[in-house]
Write a protein that holds these residues in place. Structure first.
Motif, PDB file in Angstrom:
ATOM      1  N   LEU A 155       0.889  -1.153   0.000  1.00 23.67           N
ATOM      2  CA  LEU A 155       0.000   0.000   0.000  1.00 23.67           C
ATOM      3  C   LEU A 155       0.926   1.201   0.000  1.00 23.67           C
ATOM      4  CD1 LEU A 155      -2.699   1.448   0.151  1.00 23.67           C
ATOM      5  CD2 LEU A 155      -2.620   1.196   2.643  1.00 23.67           C
ATOM      6  N   GLY A 156       0.921   1.947  -1.085  1.00 23.99           N
ATOM      7  CA  GLY A 156       1.929   2.990  -1.245  1.00 23.99           C
ATOM      8  C   GLY A 156       3.280   2.305  -1.305  1.00 23.99           C
ATOM      9  N   GLY A 157       4.219   2.757  -0.536  1.00 24.81           N
ATOM     10  CA  GLY A 157       5.532   2.113  -0.507  1.00 24.81           C
ATOM     11  C   GLY A 157       5.707   1.165   0.666  1.00 24.81           C
ATOM     12  N   ASP A 175      -6.337  -4.924   9.640  1.00 22.63           N
ATOM     13  CA  ASP A 175      -5.685  -4.296  10.794  1.00 22.63           C
ATOM     14  C   ASP A 175      -4.366  -3.643  10.393  1.00 22.63           C
ATOM     15  OD1 ASP A 175      -7.759  -5.072  12.422  1.00 22.63           O
ATOM     16  OD2 ASP A 175      -6.700  -6.809  13.255  1.00 22.63           O
ATOM     17  N   ARG A 176      -3.591  -4.341   9.585  1.00 22.84           N
ATOM     18  CA  ARG A 176      -2.299  -3.796   9.120  1.00 22.84           C
ATOM     19  C   ARG A 176      -2.532  -2.576   8.236  1.00 22.84           C
ATOM     20  NH1 ARG A 176       2.596  -2.162   9.234  1.00 22.84           N
ATOM     21  NH2 ARG A 176       3.953  -2.777   7.542  1.00 22.84           N
ATOM     22  N   ILE A 177      -3.547  -2.655   7.358  1.00 20.68           N
ATOM     23  CA  ILE A 177      -3.868  -1.530   6.473  1.00 20.68           C
ATOM     24  C   ILE A 177      -4.265  -0.318   7.302  1.00 20.68           C
ATOM     25  CG2 ILE A 177      -5.480  -0.695   4.725  1.00 20.68           C
ATOM     26  CD1 ILE A 177      -5.558  -3.700   3.745  1.00 20.68           C
ATOM     27  N   ALA A 178      -5.104  -0.535   8.316  1.00 20.98           N
ATOM     28  CA  ALA A 178      -5.534   0.564   9.177  1.00 20.98           C
ATOM     29  C   ALA A 178      -4.342   1.184   9.901  1.00 20.98           C
ATOM     30  CB  ALA A 178      -6.573   0.070  10.181  1.00 20.98           C
ATOM     31  N   ALA A 179      -3.409   0.363  10.348  1.00 21.26           N
ATOM     32  CA  ALA A 179      -2.227   0.874  11.038  1.00 21.26           C
ATOM     33  C   ALA A 179      -1.362   1.718  10.114  1.00 21.26           C
ATOM     34  CB  ALA A 179      -1.411  -0.286  11.608  1.00 21.26           C
ATOM     35  N   VAL A 180      -1.291   1.321   8.857  1.00 24.87           N
ATOM     36  CA  VAL A 180      -0.454   2.038   7.887  1.00 24.87           C
ATOM     37  C   VAL A 180      -1.137   3.304   7.379  1.00 24.87           C
ATOM     38  CG1 VAL A 180       0.497   1.890   5.550  1.00 24.87           C
ATOM     39  CG2 VAL A 180       0.840   0.022   7.165  1.00 24.87           C
TER      40      VAL A 180
END
Length: 127
Positions: A36-38, A83-88
């Motif tokens: 997601l992005g970099g 969860d990882r996406i939300a954190a990022v």
């Protein structure tokens, strides 16, 4: 060594890049990365040192690459990385998960069968 697969996908209004590549028989590792992005959201590795001397090495590696690539896409669309996406990214946009067609065609030379499978999977998610 089998070429890699690169696709961009929309999920929850954000564009993700999925890349799967083979390091070749010396290192004997297939790596899939979801960005997601970099930022790497997910990574999956498969080591195949026991396959090195098999006559059907290329076919085995290609099949594993396709399977691994598709599994990360399925995992993304079933919310496994939310969860990882939300954190990022700070938060996931509201709304249902909607599979959309790829934003960009494959960067590497497309593998027709994989391309067809990915498109069919994405179409099925919209029904």
């Amino acid at each position: 060594m089998v070429g890699g697969f690169n696709h961009n996908f929309c999920y929850q209004g954000q564009t993700f890049h999925l890349q799967t590549e083979d390091s070749g028989p010396v290192r004997a590792r297939i790596t899939s990365l979801l960005y997601l992005g970099g930022t790497i959201i997910a990574r999956q590795n498969f080591d195949y040192p026991d396959w090195r001397e098999l006559p059907d090495l290329t076919a085995r590696v290609e099949a594993q690459m396709k399977s691994q690539h598709k599994q990360l896409l399925r995992d993304l669309h079933r919310g496994a990385f939310d969860d990882r996406i939300a954190a990022v990214s700070g938060a996931l946009p509201a709304g249902p998960a909607v599979a959309e067609p790829p934003v960009q065609e494959a960067v590497a030379a497309p593998e027709p069968e994989l391309e067809a499978l990915v498109r069919a999977y994405l179409r099925a998610g919209r029904d």
